[in-house]
Design a protein around this motif. Structure first.
Motif, PDB file in Angstrom:
ATOM      1  N   SER A  39       0.856  -1.181   0.000  1.00  0.00           N
ATOM      2  CA  SER A  39       0.000   0.000   0.000  1.00  0.00           C
ATOM      3  C   SER A  39       0.891   1.229   0.000  1.00  0.00           C
ATOM      4  CB  SER A  39      -0.908   0.009   1.222  1.00  0.00           C
ATOM      5  OG  SER A  39      -1.793  -1.079   1.164  1.00  0.00           O
ATOM      6  N   VAL A  40       0.585   2.171  -0.883  1.00  0.00           N
ATOM      7  CA  VAL A  40       1.392   3.374  -1.037  1.00  0.00           C
ATOM      8  C   VAL A  40       0.459   4.579  -1.035  1.00  0.00           C
ATOM      9  CG1 VAL A  40       2.977   4.585  -2.586  1.00  0.00           C
ATOM     10  CG2 VAL A  40       3.119   2.123  -2.379  1.00  0.00           C
ATOM     11  N   ALA A  41       0.860   5.643  -0.327  1.00  0.00           N
ATOM     12  CA  ALA A  41       0.104   6.893  -0.346  1.00  0.00           C
ATOM     13  C   ALA A  41       0.674   7.781  -1.441  1.00  0.00           C
ATOM     14  CB  ALA A  41       0.207   7.587   0.996  1.00  0.00           C
ATOM     15  N   GLU A  42      -0.206   8.334  -2.292  1.00  0.00           N
ATOM     16  CA  GLU A  42       0.242   9.159  -3.409  1.00  0.00           C
ATOM     17  C   GLU A  42      -0.594  10.429  -3.487  1.00  0.00           C
ATOM     18  OE1 GLU A  42       1.373   8.539  -8.059  1.00  0.00           O
ATOM     19  OE2 GLU A  42      -0.522   7.701  -7.389  1.00  0.00           O
ATOM     20  N   CYS A  43       0.077  11.558  -3.685  1.00  0.00           N
ATOM     21  CA  CYS A  43      -0.613  12.826  -3.900  1.00  0.00           C
ATOM     22  C   CYS A  43      -1.091  12.855  -5.346  1.00  0.00           C
ATOM     23  CB  CYS A  43       0.319  14.005  -3.617  1.00  0.00           C
ATOM     24  SG  CYS A  43      -0.432  15.590  -3.985  1.00  0.00           S
ATOM     25  N   GLN A  44      -2.366  13.218  -5.539  1.00  0.00           N
ATOM     26  CA  GLN A  44      -2.922  13.221  -6.888  1.00  0.00           C
ATOM     27  C   GLN A  44      -2.414  14.391  -7.713  1.00  0.00           C
ATOM     28  OE1 GLN A  44      -7.150  13.119  -6.129  1.00  0.00           O
ATOM     29  NE2 GLN A  44      -7.195  10.918  -6.459  1.00  0.00           N
TER      30      GLN A  44
END
Length: 57
Positions: A39-44
């Motif tokens: 799971s990775v958090a990414e800024c759109q």
């Protein structure tokens, strides 16, 4: 005596994470890397990635 179940009484709260650099929304994405699910958090907006949303600070 029939009462409401425990799950129906709880409220669901979601938290929106905002990127401190650009102000875009941070979303969690699931990626498969060499057979493992990550799971990775990414800024759109700026496409910056971190392991979890609070690592953006």
């Amino acid at each position: 005596m029939a009462g409401a179940s425990k799950n129906s009484r709880t409220t669901v709260a979601t938290h929106k994470f905002i990127c401190p650099d650009c102000g875009g929304e941070i979303v969690m994405k699931t990626m498969i890397d060499s057979g493992k699910v990550k799971s990775v958090a990414e800024c759109q907006k700026c496409k910056r990635t971190e392991r979890r949303p609070k690592d953006f600070k």
